[in-house]
Design an enzyme around this catalytic site. Sequence first.
Site, PDB file in Angstrom:
ATOM      1  N   CYS A  79       0.817  -1.221   0.000  1.00 28.18           N
ATOM      2  CA  CYS A  79       0.000   0.000   0.000  1.00 28.18           C
ATOM      3  C   CYS A  79       0.853   1.275   0.000  1.00 28.18           C
ATOM      4  O   CYS A  79       0.559   2.237  -0.716  1.00 28.18           O
ATOM      5  CB  CYS A  79      -0.949  -0.013   1.186  1.00 28.18           C
ATOM      6  SG  CYS A  79      -0.220  -0.691   2.683  1.00 28.18           S
ATOM      7  N   HIS A 128      -2.036   6.281   4.488  1.00 30.45           N
ATOM      8  CA  HIS A 128      -0.613   6.184   4.794  1.00 30.45           C
ATOM      9  C   HIS A 128       0.048   7.486   4.324  1.00 30.45           C
ATOM     10  O   HIS A 128      -0.102   7.890   3.165  1.00 30.45           O
ATOM     11  CB  HIS A 128       0.021   4.983   4.099  1.00 30.45           C
ATOM     12  CG  HIS A 128      -0.413   3.665   4.680  1.00 30.45           C
ATOM     13  ND1 HIS A 128      -1.108   3.553   5.867  1.00 30.45           N
ATOM     14  CD2 HIS A 128      -0.212   2.395   4.256  1.00 30.45           C
ATOM     15  CE1 HIS A 128      -1.329   2.266   6.139  1.00 30.45           C
ATOM     16  NE2 HIS A 128      -0.809   1.549   5.171  1.00 30.45           N
ATOM     17  N   GLN A 133       1.919   5.221   9.041  1.00 28.67           N
ATOM     18  CA  GLN A 133       0.911   4.337   8.456  1.00 28.67           C
ATOM     19  C   GLN A 133      -0.258   4.115   9.410  1.00 28.67           C
ATOM     20  O   GLN A 133      -0.084   3.874  10.608  1.00 28.67           O
ATOM     21  CB  GLN A 133       1.573   3.007   8.047  1.00 28.67           C
ATOM     22  CG  GLN A 133       2.679   3.235   7.025  1.00 28.67           C
ATOM     23  CD  GLN A 133       3.334   1.968   6.494  1.00 28.67           C
ATOM     24  OE1 GLN A 133       4.525   1.963   6.258  1.00 28.67           O
ATOM     25  NE2 GLN A 133       2.576   0.906   6.281  1.00 28.67           N
ATOM     26  N   ARG A 147       3.987   2.729  12.410  1.00 29.87           N
ATOM     27  CA  ARG A 147       2.523   2.683  12.584  1.00 29.87           C
ATOM     28  C   ARG A 147       2.120   3.818  13.514  1.00 29.87           C
ATOM     29  O   ARG A 147       2.718   3.994  14.587  1.00 29.87           O
ATOM     30  CB  ARG A 147       2.126   1.339  13.208  1.00 29.87           C
ATOM     31  CG  ARG A 147       0.628   1.148  13.336  1.00 29.87           C
ATOM     32  CD  ARG A 147      -0.022   0.809  12.030  1.00 29.87           C
ATOM     33  NE  ARG A 147       0.347  -0.517  11.555  1.00 29.87           N
ATOM     34  CZ  ARG A 147       0.167  -0.924  10.285  1.00 29.87           C
ATOM     35  NH1 ARG A 147      -0.356  -0.112   9.386  1.00 29.87           N
ATOM     36  NH2 ARG A 147       0.529  -2.142   9.910  1.00 29.87           N
TER      37      ARG A 147
HETATM   38  P1  NAP Z   1      -8.923  -7.926   7.135  1.00 25.19           P
HETATM   39  O1  NAP Z   1      -9.669  -6.658   7.327  1.00 25.19           O
HETATM   40  O2  NAP Z   1      -8.359  -8.572   8.359  1.00 25.19           O
HETATM   41  O3  NAP Z   1      -9.853  -8.954   6.348  1.00 25.19           O
HETATM   42  C1  NAP Z   1      -9.433 -10.258   5.976  1.00 25.19           C
HETATM   43  C2  NAP Z   1     -10.510 -11.267   6.312  1.00 25.19           C
HETATM   44  O4  NAP Z   1     -10.675 -11.363   7.717  1.00 25.19           O
HETATM   45  C3  NAP Z   1     -11.911 -10.941   5.840  1.00 25.19           C
HETATM   46  O5  NAP Z   1     -12.049 -11.230   4.488  1.00 25.19           O
HETATM   47  C4  NAP Z   1     -12.757 -11.851   6.696  1.00 25.19           C
HETATM   48  O6  NAP Z   1     -12.824 -13.152   6.080  1.00 25.19           O
HETATM   49  C5  NAP Z   1     -11.939 -11.972   7.981  1.00 25.19           C
HETATM   50  N1  NAP Z   1     -12.515 -11.284   9.168  1.00 25.19           N
HETATM   51  C6  NAP Z   1     -12.455 -11.769  10.425  1.00 25.19           C
HETATM   52  N2  NAP Z   1     -13.030 -10.927  11.276  1.00 25.19           N
HETATM   53  C7  NAP Z   1     -13.484  -9.872  10.564  1.00 25.19           C
HETATM   54  C8  NAP Z   1     -14.178  -8.680  10.915  1.00 25.19           C
HETATM   55  N3  NAP Z   1     -14.537  -8.392  12.181  1.00 25.19           N
HETATM   56  N4  NAP Z   1     -14.504  -7.813   9.931  1.00 25.19           N
HETATM   57  C9  NAP Z   1     -14.150  -8.062   8.665  1.00 25.19           C
HETATM   58  N5  NAP Z   1     -13.496  -9.189   8.281  1.00 25.19           N
HETATM   59  C10 NAP Z   1     -13.145 -10.093   9.226  1.00 25.19           C
HETATM   60  O7  NAP Z   1      -7.658  -7.729   6.170  1.00 25.19           O
HETATM   61  P2  NAP Z   1      -7.381  -6.553   5.118  1.00 25.19           P
HETATM   62  O8  NAP Z   1      -6.763  -5.398   5.794  1.00 25.19           O
HETATM   63  O9  NAP Z   1      -8.572  -6.347   4.285  1.00 25.19           O
HETATM   64  O10 NAP Z   1      -6.183  -7.205   4.258  1.00 25.19           O
HETATM   65  C11 NAP Z   1      -6.398  -8.210   3.278  1.00 25.19           C
HETATM   66  C12 NAP Z   1      -5.127  -8.353   2.465  1.00 25.19           C
HETATM   67  O11 NAP Z   1      -4.857  -7.121   1.802  1.00 25.19           O
HETATM   68  C13 NAP Z   1      -3.876  -8.665   3.287  1.00 25.19           C
HETATM   69  O12 NAP Z   1      -3.043  -9.517   2.555  1.00 25.19           O
HETATM   70  C14 NAP Z   1      -3.208  -7.335   3.432  1.00 25.19           C
HETATM   71  O13 NAP Z   1      -1.821  -7.430   3.629  1.00 25.19           O
HETATM   72  C15 NAP Z   1      -3.530  -6.705   2.093  1.00 25.19           C
HETATM   73  N6  NAP Z   1      -3.525  -5.251   2.092  1.00 25.19           N
HETATM   74  C16 NAP Z   1      -4.122  -4.576   3.113  1.00 25.19           C
HETATM   75  C17 NAP Z   1      -4.124  -3.202   3.081  1.00 25.19           C
HETATM   76  C18 NAP Z   1      -4.748  -2.388   4.184  1.00 25.19           C
HETATM   77  O14 NAP Z   1      -4.558  -1.183   4.192  1.00 25.19           O
HETATM   78  N7  NAP Z   1      -5.511  -2.988   5.102  1.00 25.19           N
HETATM   79  C19 NAP Z   1      -3.500  -2.520   2.030  1.00 25.19           C
HETATM   80  C20 NAP Z   1      -2.913  -3.257   0.988  1.00 25.19           C
HETATM   81  C21 NAP Z   1      -2.936  -4.625   1.033  1.00 25.19           C
HETATM   82  P3  NAP Z   1     -14.165 -14.021   6.034  1.00 25.19           P
HETATM   83  O15 NAP Z   1     -15.273 -13.140   5.553  1.00 25.19           O
HETATM   84  O16 NAP Z   1     -13.836 -15.127   5.089  1.00 25.19           O
HETATM   85  O17 NAP Z   1     -14.358 -14.452   7.444  1.00 25.19           O
END
Ligand code: NAP
Length: 377
Positions: free
Chosen positions: A138, A283, A165, A276
């Site tokens: 990101c 970011h 970040q 962070r």
């Molecule tokens: P996240 O919010 O933790 O979501 C990932 C998965 O966690 C969801 O699809 C869901 O899967 C599960 N989950 C469990 N509890 C949850 C809750 N209370 N609310 C929502 N989802 C929940 O992860 P993310 O930040 O989107 O990141 C996903 C990927 O993108 C990672 O590889 C990360 O490194 C990358 N990424 C993130 C960002 C960023 O800024 N966050 C930026 C660039 C890349 P189920 O629906 O299957 O349970």
Amino acid sequence: MRVGLVGWRGMVGSVLMTRMVEESDFGHFEARFFSTSNAGAMLPTSLVGLPKVEPRLYDAHDLSALQECDVVLTCQGSDYTKEVYEPLRQAGWSGYWIDAAKTLRMRDDAVVVLDPVNQPVIDQALNKGIKNFIGGNCTVSCMLMAVGALYKAGLVEFMTATTYQAASGGGAQHMRELLSQMGTLNASVRQLLDDPASAILEIDRQVLATQQSLSAEQTQHFLVPLAGSLIPWIDADRGDGTSLEEWKGGAETNKILGRGPGFNQPAIPIDSICVRIGAMRCHSQSLMFKLNKNVPLKDIEQMIAEDNPWVRLIANTKEDSIQELTPVKVTGSLNIAVGRLRKLAMGEQYLGAFTIGDQLLWGAAEPLRRMLRILMR
Ligand code: NAP
């Protein structure tokens, strides 16, 4: 085409869904939604009415259901990619894999996608039959959307960054943890805050005592307090004094630009300290460049401002900087703010800049949905 969507309810996934609805992406393909936690359930009502959408959630580990998709777009995270990607390919699936996670980014058979910066690299890869298109880190994507013009013009001798970040960079649970910690800190001094005559050092002492006594559950995701503090390390410890996030800054920037190992151009030295902070989204990065020649500041400003339709050049004044160059201002927008541009005390070839991008948009969701649309052309 049938597109399988995995990880659509997480931080990146929900922003992606919002953008795909805004841009009327649904309807250009059949959509099948997957879940790691709720297979068999109905789609949430917000998604049910979309065109060409299957109404029930499939199991995200069901390889045969994934194999029925021409494209799998996942924002589920690197553990999921590690578990599912290889078995899916080994089962003979030859569809397109679009992913937000880091797992596959540096493989030779994967392209890091950021089409306003590297459309030619994407086109070449499609012509060569490459099937893996991975969103970049990101911070890297937001930085290149901001100052990619300097790289494209071949002006950068080296760059260093200090990043600031947001909590949401860690995902949905991290954002909740920050807010819960903020609430706990506020509650611990509420009465003192309500009393204008209370001593500020007493408030400070009590906040610190609360921060230092947060339980393991209250710091489950960040491991240490973030509210009212900062954490100068992001992602894994590489054992050589650098974090994985810092390594990505150099390695991914060069790969996106088509430089370094595997390319004919040498890598540009890029290094950073990634921190962070308690921002919700966006970011921010303080950048320092050494340019390979002395370019007038007004020419640099013009190059950056004209590089792509999303860059917003912010005048280097106090008023513009505090009004326009903050996460609060930039959050939720595709705009990439670039300000504090000035030549530095070290010499005319040294340039300072500060940039902010919503890491969930250009830093994550937007390159993925644009890649999907490129495949639909
Ligand atoms: P996240 O919010 O933790 O979501 C990932 C998965 O966690 C969801 O699809 C869901 O899967 C599960 N989950 C469990 N509890 C949850 C809750 N209370 N609310 C929502 N989802 C929940 O992860 P993310 O930040 O989107 O990141 C996903 C990927 O993108 C990672 O590889 C990360 O490194 C990358 N990424 C993130 C960002 C960023 O800024 N966050 C930026 C660039 C890349 P189920 O629906 O299957 O349970």
